[in-house]
Design an enzyme around this catalytic site. Structure first.
Site, PDB file in Angstrom:
ATOM      1  N   ARG A  62       0.838  -1.210   0.000  1.00  0.00           N
ATOM      2  CA  ARG A  62       0.000   0.000   0.000  1.00  0.00           C
ATOM      3  C   ARG A  62       0.868   1.253   0.000  1.00  0.00           C
ATOM      4  O   ARG A  62       2.045   1.236   0.346  1.00  0.00           O
ATOM      5  CB  ARG A  62      -0.933   0.029   1.209  1.00  0.00           C
ATOM      6  CG  ARG A  62      -0.241   0.072   2.566  1.00  0.00           C
ATOM      7  CD  ARG A  62      -0.136   1.450   3.181  1.00  0.00           C
ATOM      8  NE  ARG A  62       0.713   1.450   4.351  1.00  0.00           N
ATOM      9  CZ  ARG A  62       1.983   1.749   4.331  1.00  0.00           C
ATOM     10  NH1 ARG A  62       2.589   2.054   3.210  1.00  0.00           N
ATOM     11  NH2 ARG A  62       2.702   1.741   5.446  1.00  0.00           N
ATOM     12  N   HIS A 110       1.836   8.024  10.742  1.00  0.00           N
ATOM     13  CA  HIS A 110       2.185   7.863  12.153  1.00  0.00           C
ATOM     14  C   HIS A 110       1.057   8.343  13.071  1.00  0.00           C
ATOM     15  O   HIS A 110       1.309   8.988  14.092  1.00  0.00           O
ATOM     16  CB  HIS A 110       3.485   8.621  12.487  1.00  0.00           C
ATOM     17  CG  HIS A 110       4.718   7.884  12.040  1.00  0.00           C
ATOM     18  ND1 HIS A 110       5.196   6.780  12.696  1.00  0.00           N
ATOM     19  CD2 HIS A 110       5.554   8.090  10.999  1.00  0.00           C
ATOM     20  CE1 HIS A 110       6.291   6.335  12.091  1.00  0.00           C
ATOM     21  NE2 HIS A 110       6.531   7.103  11.038  1.00  0.00           N
ATOM     22  N   ASP A 133      -1.977   6.033  13.068  1.00  0.00           N
ATOM     23  CA  ASP A 133      -2.871   4.879  13.278  1.00  0.00           C
ATOM     24  C   ASP A 133      -2.706   4.298  14.685  1.00  0.00           C
ATOM     25  O   ASP A 133      -3.682   3.997  15.367  1.00  0.00           O
ATOM     26  CB  ASP A 133      -2.692   3.798  12.189  1.00  0.00           C
ATOM     27  CG  ASP A 133      -1.289   3.228  12.056  1.00  0.00           C
ATOM     28  OD1 ASP A 133      -0.331   3.808  12.616  1.00  0.00           O
ATOM     29  OD2 ASP A 133      -1.133   2.175  11.387  1.00  0.00           O
ATOM     30  N   GLY A 157       8.585   1.398   3.139  1.00  0.00           N
ATOM     31  CA  GLY A 157       7.353   2.096   3.506  1.00  0.00           C
ATOM     32  C   GLY A 157       6.159   1.723   2.653  1.00  0.00           C
ATOM     33  O   GLY A 157       5.120   2.385   2.715  1.00  0.00           O
ATOM     34  N   SER A 207       5.620  -4.114   2.715  1.00  0.00           N
ATOM     35  CA  SER A 207       5.886  -5.502   2.311  1.00  0.00           C
ATOM     36  C   SER A 207       5.716  -6.431   3.510  1.00  0.00           C
ATOM     37  O   SER A 207       5.247  -7.561   3.373  1.00  0.00           O
ATOM     38  CB  SER A 207       7.292  -5.628   1.730  1.00  0.00           C
ATOM     39  OG  SER A 207       8.277  -5.393   2.718  1.00  0.00           O
ATOM     40  N   ASP A 249      -1.801  -0.954   7.674  1.00  0.00           N
ATOM     41  CA  ASP A 249      -1.277  -1.700   6.522  1.00  0.00           C
ATOM     42  C   ASP A 249      -2.110  -2.946   6.256  1.00  0.00           C
ATOM     43  O   ASP A 249      -2.460  -3.254   5.114  1.00  0.00           O
ATOM     44  CB  ASP A 249       0.182  -2.114   6.787  1.00  0.00           C
ATOM     45  CG  ASP A 249       1.032  -0.920   7.155  1.00  0.00           C
ATOM     46  OD1 ASP A 249       0.613   0.214   6.859  1.00  0.00           O
ATOM     47  OD2 ASP A 249       2.109  -1.119   7.742  1.00  0.00           O
ATOM     48  N   ASN A 295      14.571  -1.295   7.839  1.00  0.00           N
ATOM     49  CA  ASN A 295      13.750  -2.361   8.422  1.00  0.00           C
ATOM     50  C   ASN A 295      13.283  -1.889   9.797  1.00  0.00           C
ATOM     51  O   ASN A 295      14.092  -1.620  10.685  1.00  0.00           O
ATOM     52  CB  ASN A 295      14.536  -3.675   8.541  1.00  0.00           C
ATOM     53  CG  ASN A 295      13.677  -4.763   9.163  1.00  0.00           C
ATOM     54  OD1 ASN A 295      13.301  -4.672  10.326  1.00  0.00           O
ATOM     55  ND2 ASN A 295      13.337  -5.765   8.397  1.00  0.00           N
ATOM     56  N   LYS A 296      11.966  -1.802   9.933  1.00  0.00           N
ATOM     57  CA  LYS A 296      11.401  -1.172  11.146  1.00  0.00           C
ATOM     58  C   LYS A 296      11.615  -1.999  12.407  1.00  0.00           C
ATOM     59  O   LYS A 296      11.671  -1.466  13.516  1.00  0.00           O
ATOM     60  CB  LYS A 296       9.906  -0.918  10.943  1.00  0.00           C
ATOM     61  CG  LYS A 296       9.568   0.466  10.452  1.00  0.00           C
ATOM     62  CD  LYS A 296      10.096   0.842   9.106  1.00  0.00           C
ATOM     63  CE  LYS A 296       9.333   0.203   7.976  1.00  0.00           C
ATOM     64  NZ  LYS A 296       9.760   0.589   6.629  1.00  0.00           N
TER      65      LYS A 296
HETATM   66  P1  ADP Z   1       8.075  -2.396   4.845  1.00  0.00           P
HETATM   67  O1  ADP Z   1       8.083  -0.911   4.907  1.00  0.00           O
HETATM   68  O2  ADP Z   1       8.317  -2.900   3.454  1.00  0.00           O
HETATM   69  O3  ADP Z   1       6.880  -3.013   5.481  1.00  0.00           O
HETATM   70  P2  ADP Z   1       9.536  -3.615   7.026  1.00  0.00           P
HETATM   71  O4  ADP Z   1      10.849  -3.209   7.593  1.00  0.00           O
HETATM   72  O5  ADP Z   1       8.364  -3.445   7.903  1.00  0.00           O
HETATM   73  O6  ADP Z   1       9.361  -2.828   5.674  1.00  0.00           O
HETATM   74  O7  ADP Z   1       9.592  -5.156   6.584  1.00  0.00           O
HETATM   75  C1  ADP Z   1      10.486  -5.632   5.596  1.00  0.00           C
HETATM   76  C2  ADP Z   1      10.740  -7.120   5.800  1.00  0.00           C
HETATM   77  O8  ADP Z   1       9.642  -7.911   5.265  1.00  0.00           O
HETATM   78  C3  ADP Z   1      11.966  -7.638   5.045  1.00  0.00           C
HETATM   79  O9  ADP Z   1      13.159  -7.415   5.769  1.00  0.00           O
HETATM   80  C4  ADP Z   1      11.646  -9.124   4.895  1.00  0.00           C
HETATM   81  O10 ADP Z   1      11.997  -9.836   6.069  1.00  0.00           O
HETATM   82  C5  ADP Z   1      10.131  -9.142   4.753  1.00  0.00           C
HETATM   83  N1  ADP Z   1       9.761  -9.244   3.321  1.00  0.00           N
HETATM   84  C6  ADP Z   1       9.255  -8.305   2.528  1.00  0.00           C
HETATM   85  N2  ADP Z   1       9.049  -8.756   1.255  1.00  0.00           N
HETATM   86  C7  ADP Z   1       9.453 -10.033   1.245  1.00  0.00           C
HETATM   87  C8  ADP Z   1       9.520 -11.072   0.244  1.00  0.00           C
HETATM   88  N3  ADP Z   1       9.137 -10.866  -1.022  1.00  0.00           N
HETATM   89  N4  ADP Z   1       9.993 -12.274   0.617  1.00  0.00           N
HETATM   90  C9  ADP Z   1      10.393 -12.492   1.889  1.00  0.00           C
HETATM   91  N5  ADP Z   1      10.365 -11.573   2.865  1.00  0.00           N
HETATM   92  C10 ADP Z   1       9.898 -10.359   2.558  1.00  0.00           C
HETATM   93  P1  NG1 Z   2       5.620   0.470   7.290  1.00  0.00           P
HETATM   94  O1  NG1 Z   2       6.575   1.516   6.974  1.00  0.00           O
HETATM   95  O2  NG1 Z   2       4.931   0.000   6.066  1.00  0.00           O
HETATM   96  O3  NG1 Z   2       6.199  -0.684   8.050  1.00  0.00           O
HETATM   97  C1  NG1 Z   2       4.494   1.497   9.588  1.00  0.00           C
HETATM   98  C2  NG1 Z   2       3.381   0.827  10.407  1.00  0.00           C
HETATM   99  C3  NG1 Z   2       1.992   1.447  10.160  1.00  0.00           C
HETATM  100  C4  NG1 Z   2       2.033   2.955  10.323  1.00  0.00           C
HETATM  101  C5  NG1 Z   2       3.168   3.527   9.454  1.00  0.00           C
HETATM  102  C6  NG1 Z   2       3.333   5.020   9.633  1.00  0.00           C
HETATM  103  C7  NG1 Z   2       3.529  -1.567  10.914  1.00  0.00           C
HETATM  104  C8  NG1 Z   2       3.265  -2.939  10.436  1.00  0.00           C
HETATM  105  N1  NG1 Z   2       3.281  -0.576  10.050  1.00  0.00           N
HETATM  106  O4  NG1 Z   2       4.411   1.119   8.215  1.00  0.00           O
HETATM  107  O5  NG1 Z   2       1.048   0.879  11.054  1.00  0.00           O
HETATM  108  O6  NG1 Z   2       2.184   3.328  11.667  1.00  0.00           O
HETATM  109  O7  NG1 Z   2       4.424   2.905   9.749  1.00  0.00           O
HETATM  110  O8  NG1 Z   2       2.182   5.716   9.275  1.00  0.00           O
HETATM  111  O9  NG1 Z   2       3.944  -1.374  12.044  1.00  0.00           O
HETATM  112 MG    MG Z   3       6.337  -2.924   7.525  1.00  0.00          MG
END
Ligand code: ADP
Ligand code: NG1
Ligand code: MG
Length: 463
Positions: free
Chosen positions: A41, A48, A50, A150, A153, A197, A240-241
């Site tokens: 999405r 920031h 929700d 962001g 994924s 998300d 990576n959050k």
């Molecule tokens: P995002 O903003 O994309 O949500 P996050 O830091 O919250 O970033 O999460 C990213 C993590 O999700 C990656 O480090 C990985 O572990 C997992 N991930 C995302 N896409 C894939 C994929 N296609 N296959 C396996 N793991 C994935």
């Molecule tokens: P991303 O960056 O996609 O992991 C995160 C939070 C959302 C929201 C946004 C900021 C998770 C799974 N996602 O998104 O709930 O707080 O940041 O608006 O924690």
């Molecule tokens: Mg995420």
């Protein structure tokens, strides 16, 4: 094969045939029984907020996670593989042994997936659990959502895992419930997210953005202005959050801001864990909440000791009541800035929805996006120098508005442009930003693309 036909074959779609082949190679020549697809999405406004209980305004994108699945008789074992096997290792896991402790230890890809499996099992009741106790799974995963950028994924992966598990167990669930359990179980990875998300990933409708509100979860679909386009562009900085405490520090700062103001107002501050609850309790408007921030929260950082003194609790009590395991050692909390961002952003999001409902102009909407970004950069301090350069180029390229999307500290920007100017805009950003950087072998068309609101999660059973 039919799956490719059903889900389309455009460049944004994932290679389902390759996934099927990978599935057969890894899993004794078995065919998948069903597929689950969950999109990423982009959030247009309401960043920031929700996890503070305020509404957000995202739309689903074409990029998605796809899981190919088959039930097995291999009692309670999940076997998990990823099409990108160089990057993501295969895992075999006993389902009953998935624990919150083990999931919180590492944000590796399989733990995100296992969060979803655990979430699905927590949803079903004792007798259903008994009925499925001999079922195991083969799961193969692929996806094309840029990671840690962001575009969510992580939540697409967690939600796809929860959905694939429930489908395999034959358990019915409605979309709002699936969104809620997915939001809850992603927290096992360690991030205290708010649920935006997963809610949009499951409830999106093609052609619509959605206003998502919380407590209770509700989704209202909105058409976007017809003469505009939304462009997503990656800053090339990733974050990576779950691998740092930055995200949770913001969640906790908002919680402490709420509790400190509640204490000053003589409310039961322990109940005020989110800013929206404080606003409801005080019966105030957004503007009145902003006044309360100015009156009750100082601009300098708060030490933990100061917060404890205000709330009359020991550090141990504060750890238990208000902090997360990875924020207990934070030494300074910026309560004024974070709360100010949240109340102003909540107000901007309401205004954005009103404008969408009442034929607001692209310039008015764009201004709100620009203001949102400035606040994320200055008050929320979650931008990144590379992302700031991209924002500046987008503005020079004629954007109506642009902002970081998702949690930030890098990742993507979302830009609103006029439909007729979109191609020129994209070319301008390619020349000014991407042509001057190394793009790690990625095609520029994957780094900047126009996006239309896509459909939410779906499944497909093979004949
Ligand atoms: P995002 O903003 O994309 O949500 P996050 O830091 O919250 O970033 O999460 C990213 C993590 O999700 C990656 O480090 C990985 O572990 C997992 N991930 C995302 N896409 C894939 C994929 N296609 N296959 C396996 N793991 C994935
Ligand atoms: P991303 O960056 O996609 O992991 C995160 C939070 C959302 C929201 C946004 C900021 C998770 C799974 N996602 O998104 O709930 O707080 O940041 O608006 O924690
Ligand atoms: Mg995420």
């Amino acid at each position: 094969m039919e799956v490719d036909y059903i889900w389309g074959t455009s460049s944004n779609n994932v290679p389902v045939q390759k996934l099927e082949q990978h599935f057969r190679e890894k899993f004794q020549s078995c065919q998948p029984e069903y597929y689950v697809k969950v999109p990423g999405r982009v959030n247009l406004i309401g960043e920031h907020v929700d996890y503070c209980g305020y509404s957000v305004f995202p739309m689903a994108i074409d990029q998605c996670i796809v899981v190919a699945a088959k039930r097995t008789n291999d009692r309670q074992t999940v076997r998990l593989t990823n099409l990108n096997s160089d990057r993501y290792e295969n895992v075999s896991q006993n389902i009953a042994d998935i624990s919150a402790d083990s999931l919180g230890k590492s944000p590796c890809w399989s733990n995100y997936f296992l969060c979803g499996v655990k979430g699905a099992r927590e949803y079903i009741n004792e007798s259903q659990l008994k009925a499925v106790e001999n079922i195991g799974f083969f799961f193969a995963v692929t996806g094309n959502i840029p990671e840690s950028s962001g575009l969510s994924s992580s939540s697409a992966l967690v939600t796809a895992a929860a959905m694939a598990t429930l489908v395999g167990y034959g358990v019915q669930i409605d979309r709002l419930q699936l969104a809620e359990i997915s939001a809850k179980c992603e927290r096992y990875i360690g991030t205290a997210g708010g649920g935006m998300d997963q809610a949009i990933a499951v409830n999106a409708k093609q052609g619509y953005a959605a206003r998502i509100s919380f407590h209770p979860l509700a989704v209202k679909q909105y058409r976007l202005p017809s003469n505009t386009k939304f462009i997503v562009a990656q800053s090339l900085a990733v974050k990576n959050k779950a691998a740092s405490n930055d995200f949770n520090t913001r969640v906790v700062e908002c919680r402490l801001a709420s509790q400190v103001i509640a204490k000053r107002l003589g409310f039961d501050w322990k109940q005020m864990t989110v800013l929206a609850a404080l606003q409801k309790r005080s019966g105030s408007s957004h503007d009145q909440m902003i006044e309360l921030v100015h009156r009750h929260l100082h601009v300098d950082g708060y030490t933990k000791k100061e917060v404890c003194e205000i709330l009359s609790v020991s550090e141990d009590e504060l750890n238990k009541l208000s902090l997360t395991p990875n924020t207990m050692n934070v030494t300074e909390f910026f309560l004024h800035q974070r709360a100010l961002h949240v109340f102003e952003e909540a107000k901007r999001t309401e205004r954005f929805c009103e404008l969408c409902e009442n034929s607001g102009t692209a310039s008015e909407l764009g201004r709100l996006m620009n203001d949102s970004h400035s606040s994320l950069r200055d008050l929320y301090q979650c931008s990144h120098p590379d992302l700031e350069q991209l924002i500046e180029i987008c503005k020079r390229g004629g954007a109506y508005g642009c902002k970081l999307t998702g949690a930030g500290w890098g990742g993507c920007v979302v830009v609103m442009v006029s439909s007729e100017g979109a191609d020129d805009f994209v070319k301008f950003v390619k020349d000014e930003f991407y042509a001057k950087r190394t793009t790690c072998g990625k095609s520029v068309d994957q780094l900047i693309f126009a996006t239309n609101p896509s459909e939410g999660a779906c499944m497909y059973a093979t004949p």
